[in-house]
Design a protein around this motif. Structure first.
Motif, PDB file in Angstrom:
ATOM      1  N   PHE A 101      28.179  41.268 -35.641  1.00  0.00           N
ATOM      2  CA  PHE A 101      28.085  40.723 -34.286  1.00  0.00           C
ATOM      3  C   PHE A 101      26.647  40.230 -34.118  1.00  0.00           C
ATOM      4  CE2 PHE A 101      31.478  43.740 -34.397  1.00  0.00           C
ATOM      5  CZ  PHE A 101      32.479  43.208 -33.597  1.00  0.00           C
ATOM      6  N   LEU A 102      26.468  38.908 -34.129  1.00  0.00           N
ATOM      7  CA  LEU A 102      25.125  38.341 -34.176  1.00  0.00           C
ATOM      8  C   LEU A 102      24.876  37.323 -33.078  1.00  0.00           C
ATOM      9  CD1 LEU A 102      24.817  37.691 -38.041  1.00  0.00           C
ATOM     10  CD2 LEU A 102      24.147  39.744 -36.755  1.00  0.00           C
ATOM     11  N   ASP A 103      23.669  37.376 -32.557  1.00  0.00           N
ATOM     12  CA  ASP A 103      23.172  36.370 -31.625  1.00  0.00           C
ATOM     13  C   ASP A 103      22.451  35.325 -32.461  1.00  0.00           C
ATOM     14  OD1 ASP A 103      21.840  34.807 -29.801  1.00  0.00           O
ATOM     15  OD2 ASP A 103      20.876  36.473 -28.736  1.00  0.00           O
ATOM     16  N   LEU A 104      23.092  34.184 -32.659  1.00  0.00           N
ATOM     17  CA  LEU A 104      22.525  33.163 -33.543  1.00  0.00           C
ATOM     18  C   LEU A 104      21.496  32.286 -32.857  1.00  0.00           C
ATOM     19  CD1 LEU A 104      25.642  32.116 -35.664  1.00  0.00           C
ATOM     20  CD2 LEU A 104      23.893  33.847 -36.121  1.00  0.00           C
ATOM     21  N   THR A 105      21.081  32.684 -31.662  1.00  0.00           N
ATOM     22  CA  THR A 105      19.955  31.994 -31.017  1.00  0.00           C
ATOM     23  C   THR A 105      18.654  32.743 -31.281  1.00  0.00           C
ATOM     24  OG1 THR A 105      20.170  33.198 -28.916  1.00  0.00           O
ATOM     25  CG2 THR A 105      21.513  31.198 -29.187  1.00  0.00           C
ATOM     26  N   LYS A 111      18.600  35.488 -39.569  1.00  0.00           N
ATOM     27  CA  LYS A 111      18.272  36.147 -40.839  1.00  0.00           C
ATOM     28  C   LYS A 111      19.438  37.014 -41.312  1.00  0.00           C
ATOM     29  CE  LYS A 111      13.250  36.269 -40.170  1.00  0.00           C
ATOM     30  NZ  LYS A 111      12.055  37.135 -39.936  1.00  0.00           N
ATOM     31  N   ALA A 112      20.091  37.683 -40.378  1.00  0.00           N
ATOM     32  CA  ALA A 112      21.239  38.518 -40.741  1.00  0.00           C
ATOM     33  C   ALA A 112      22.376  37.648 -41.287  1.00  0.00           C
ATOM     34  CB  ALA A 112      21.717  39.311 -39.526  1.00  0.00           C
ATOM     35  N   GLN A 113      22.594  36.485 -40.694  1.00  0.00           N
ATOM     36  CA  GLN A 113      23.619  35.575 -41.194  1.00  0.00           C
ATOM     37  C   GLN A 113      23.278  35.109 -42.618  1.00  0.00           C
ATOM     38  OE1 GLN A 113      23.884  31.738 -39.314  1.00  0.00           O
ATOM     39  NE2 GLN A 113      26.009  31.417 -39.930  1.00  0.00           N
ATOM     40  N   GLU A 114      22.018  34.824 -42.870  1.00  0.00           N
ATOM     41  CA  GLU A 114      21.590  34.414 -44.210  1.00  0.00           C
ATOM     42  C   GLU A 114      21.860  35.523 -45.226  1.00  0.00           C
ATOM     43  OE1 GLU A 114      17.499  33.372 -43.842  1.00  0.00           O
ATOM     44  OE2 GLU A 114      17.879  31.604 -42.603  1.00  0.00           O
ATOM     45  N   GLN A 115      21.639  36.757 -44.830  1.00  0.00           N
ATOM     46  CA  GLN A 115      21.899  37.882 -45.720  1.00  0.00           C
ATOM     47  C   GLN A 115      23.398  38.011 -46.014  1.00  0.00           C
ATOM     48  OE1 GLN A 115      19.518  40.096 -47.237  1.00  0.00           O
ATOM     49  NE2 GLN A 115      18.265  38.349 -46.592  1.00  0.00           N
ATOM     50  N   MET A 116      24.233  37.729 -45.025  1.00  0.00           N
ATOM     51  CA  MET A 116      25.673  37.762 -45.237  1.00  0.00           C
ATOM     52  C   MET A 116      26.105  36.671 -46.211  1.00  0.00           C
ATOM     53  SD  MET A 116      27.063  38.532 -41.361  1.00  0.00           S
ATOM     54  CE  MET A 116      28.796  38.510 -41.839  1.00  0.00           C
ATOM     55  N   LEU A 117      25.534  35.484 -46.070  1.00  0.00           N
ATOM     56  CA  LEU A 117      25.841  34.381 -46.983  1.00  0.00           C
ATOM     57  C   LEU A 117      25.424  34.743 -48.409  1.00  0.00           C
ATOM     58  CD1 LEU A 117      24.666  31.408 -44.737  1.00  0.00           C
ATOM     59  CD2 LEU A 117      27.027  31.853 -45.468  1.00  0.00           C
ATOM     60  N   LYS A 118      24.293  35.386 -48.524  1.00  0.00           N
ATOM     61  CA  LYS A 118      23.772  35.778 -49.830  1.00  0.00           C
ATOM     62  C   LYS A 118      24.660  36.832 -50.491  1.00  0.00           C
ATOM     63  CE  LYS A 118      19.506  37.552 -51.952  1.00  0.00           C
ATOM     64  NZ  LYS A 118      18.122  38.036 -51.675  1.00  0.00           N
ATOM     65  N   ALA A 119      25.238  37.723 -49.692  1.00  0.00           N
ATOM     66  CA  ALA A 119      26.034  38.835 -50.229  1.00  0.00           C
ATOM     67  C   ALA A 119      27.497  38.487 -50.447  1.00  0.00           C
ATOM     68  CB  ALA A 119      25.941  40.031 -49.280  1.00  0.00           C
ATOM     69  N   TYR A 120      27.971  37.399 -49.875  1.00  0.00           N
ATOM     70  CA  TYR A 120      29.408  37.141 -49.778  1.00  0.00           C
ATOM     71  C   TYR A 120      30.137  37.198 -51.115  1.00  0.00           C
ATOM     72  CZ  TYR A 120      33.892  34.996 -48.858  1.00  0.00           C
ATOM     73  OH  TYR A 120      35.238  34.755 -48.789  1.00  0.00           O
ATOM     74  N   GLU A 121      29.659  36.508 -52.140  1.00  0.00           N
ATOM     75  CA  GLU A 121      30.379  36.437 -53.407  1.00  0.00           C
ATOM     76  C   GLU A 121      30.564  37.819 -54.023  1.00  0.00           C
ATOM     77  OE1 GLU A 121      32.017  34.011 -54.687  1.00  0.00           O
ATOM     78  OE2 GLU A 121      31.441  32.649 -53.063  1.00  0.00           O
ATOM     79  N   GLU A 165      29.448  49.259 -26.576  1.00  0.00           N
ATOM     80  CA  GLU A 165      28.096  49.760 -26.314  1.00  0.00           C
ATOM     81  C   GLU A 165      27.176  49.579 -27.511  1.00  0.00           C
ATOM     82  OE1 GLU A 165      28.477  53.807 -25.144  1.00  0.00           O
ATOM     83  OE2 GLU A 165      29.653  53.373 -23.344  1.00  0.00           O
ATOM     84  N   MET A 166      27.741  49.604 -28.705  1.00  0.00           N
ATOM     85  CA  MET A 166      26.949  49.443 -29.922  1.00  0.00           C
ATOM     86  C   MET A 166      26.674  47.972 -30.229  1.00  0.00           C
ATOM     87  SD  MET A 166      26.610  52.575 -30.539  1.00  0.00           S
ATOM     88  CE  MET A 166      25.612  52.329 -31.995  1.00  0.00           C
ATOM     89  N   ILE A 167      27.378  47.074 -29.549  1.00  0.00           N
ATOM     90  CA  ILE A 167      27.297  45.645 -29.853  1.00  0.00           C
ATOM     91  C   ILE A 167      26.436  44.883 -28.858  1.00  0.00           C
ATOM     92  CG2 ILE A 167      28.689  43.548 -30.063  1.00  0.00           C
ATOM     93  CD1 ILE A 167      31.032  45.425 -30.914  1.00  0.00           C
ATOM     94  N   THR A 168      26.527  45.246 -27.589  1.00  0.00           N
ATOM     95  CA  THR A 168      25.866  44.503 -26.520  1.00  0.00           C
ATOM     96  C   THR A 168      24.364  44.371 -26.757  1.00  0.00           C
ATOM     97  OG1 THR A 168      27.534  45.310 -24.959  1.00  0.00           O
ATOM     98  CG2 THR A 168      25.533  44.346 -24.031  1.00  0.00           C
ATOM     99  N   ASP A 169      23.883  43.128 -26.705  1.00  0.00           N
ATOM    100  CA  ASP A 169      22.450  42.818 -26.840  1.00  0.00           C
ATOM    101  C   ASP A 169      21.863  43.304 -28.162  1.00  0.00           C
ATOM    102  OD1 ASP A 169      22.449  41.659 -24.288  1.00  0.00           O
ATOM    103  OD2 ASP A 169      22.064  43.593 -23.344  1.00  0.00           O
ATOM    104  N   LYS A 170      22.659  43.319 -29.196  1.00  0.00           N
ATOM    105  CA  LYS A 170      22.171  43.751 -30.509  1.00  0.00           C
ATOM    106  C   LYS A 170      22.660  42.787 -31.584  1.00  0.00           C
ATOM    107  CE  LYS A 170      22.354  48.722 -29.395  1.00  0.00           C
ATOM    108  NZ  LYS A 170      23.067  48.638 -28.116  1.00  0.00           N
ATOM    109  N   ASN A 171      21.988  42.811 -32.730  1.00  0.00           N
ATOM    110  CA  ASN A 171      22.475  42.158 -33.941  1.00  0.00           C
ATOM    111  C   ASN A 171      22.850  43.281 -34.885  1.00  0.00           C
ATOM    112  OD1 ASN A 171      21.984  39.167 -33.567  1.00  0.00           O
ATOM    113  ND2 ASN A 171      19.929  39.950 -33.144  1.00  0.00           N
ATOM    114  N   GLU A 190      21.419  43.680 -44.462  1.00  0.00           N
ATOM    115  CA  GLU A 190      20.781  43.193 -45.677  1.00  0.00           C
ATOM    116  C   GLU A 190      21.828  42.995 -46.757  1.00  0.00           C
ATOM    117  OE1 GLU A 190      17.934  46.324 -46.320  1.00  0.00           O
ATOM    118  OE2 GLU A 190      16.326  45.140 -45.399  1.00  0.00           O
ATOM    119  N   ALA A 191      21.630  41.965 -47.581  1.00  0.00           N
ATOM    120  CA  ALA A 191      22.596  41.620 -48.621  1.00  0.00           C
ATOM    121  C   ALA A 191      22.820  42.768 -49.589  1.00  0.00           C
ATOM    122  CB  ALA A 191      22.123  40.376 -49.372  1.00  0.00           C
ATOM    123  N   GLN A 192      21.762  43.408 -50.036  1.00  0.00           N
ATOM    124  CA  GLN A 192      21.878  44.484 -51.014  1.00  0.00           C
ATOM    125  C   GLN A 192      22.727  45.634 -50.477  1.00  0.00           C
ATOM    126  OE1 GLN A 192      18.145  45.992 -52.475  1.00  0.00           O
ATOM    127  NE2 GLN A 192      19.096  47.594 -53.701  1.00  0.00           N
TER     128      GLN A 192
END
Length: 264
Positions: A101-105, A111-121, A165-171, A190-192
């Motif tokens: 659950f990410l705020d992409l603004t 950065k978290a999205q980039e880590q997900m892309l890096k880990a996906y394969e 509650e764990m998601i609101t206003d958090k990445n 993180e990807a690792q």
């Protein structure tokens, strides 16, 4: 007095380390705080200080069975859209996946999205998937990713239940098995960490499926022919089909307290 000083020291250590965005308390400090009663195991899991595996290993008596966790954290029905406009519902969720659950603004969310892309394969090779719920976006947000990127709308907010509650206003994010939140919530993605965790949650799903496939033990009732007749002298054992003589000819009943004589 010394005990209270040690407790206070542990609390201050955890508080100071937790307040730093780049650091968190060591597992040794967390374990000490839990055993001293200054922190609960649930708090440590929710804050991401320890993993489910660590909790099961160090506090097995306090661990909640996986099936109970599934029922308590099951994702409800919802309807939303992907960022590219397709419908997406609960039925589209994989069996094992990391739900972010990410705020992409924000820089942190990007950065978290980039880590997900890096880990996906590697995550996919382990048998798991990734799903990204976008809590906020702007004109620069791109919908290009090998995994689903969906809108965190009101329907999905209701579906996550108490975990809102764990998601609101958090990445943040959590591993899900059978469409239920099962891991601690990540304070940093993180990807690792994703690649190292994927296989264990796939194994957890396999374990749950194997337990569900175990056939129940059925009650087998003997037929009427298999139930021996009970007399005052005990059960009467019928002669087998290849017996050449009747019971009356071969066996001479004697005193119940003595062995029976058999004619030669």
């Amino acid at each position: 007095m010394k005990r209270w000083i040690s407790i206070l020291t542990a609390v201050l250590c955890i508080a100071s380390m937790a307040g730093c965005s780049e650091r968190k308390p060591s597992t040794e400090d967390v374990e000490k705080a839990i055993r001293n009663g200054d922190m609960t195991l649930e708090d440590a899991l929710e804050k991401g200080y320890v993993s489910e595996e660590w909790a099961d290993r160090h506090f097995p008596d306090d661990s909640v069975p996986a099936m109970d966790k599934l029922e308590a954290n099951r994702i409800g029905d919802f309807t939303t859209k992907t960022l590219s406009g397709e419908d997406f519902t609960r039925e589209d969720l994989p069996q094992v996946f990391f739900f972010a659950f990410l705020d992409l603004t924000t820089d942190e969310g990007m950065k978290a999205q980039e880590q997900m892309l890096k880990a996906y394969e590697e995550v996919k090779e382990a048998g798991a998937e990734l799903v990204l719920a976008v809590t906020k976006q702007d004109e620069s947000t791109k919908a290009e990713a090998p995994f689903p990127m969906i809108v965190f709308n009101d329907s999905l907010k209701e579906a996550v239940g108490k975990n809102i509650e764990m998601i609101t206003d958090k990445n943040t994010g959590s591993w899900c098995v059978e469409r239920a939140f099962l891991s601690a919530w990540y304070s940093k993605i993180e990807a690792q960490t994703l690649t190292e965790s994927a296989a264990s949650f796939v194994e957890m799903l396999e374990g749950l499926e194997n337990s569900e496939q175990t056939p129940p033990v059925e009650d087998v009732k003997p037929s009427e022919e298999e139930i021996p007749e009970i007399t005052d002298n005990g059960p009467v054992v019928p002669l087998t089909d290849n017996s050449s003589s009747s019971q009356d000819d071969d066996v001479i009943p004697d005193d119940p307290g003595k062995p029976m004589e058999v004619k030669g």
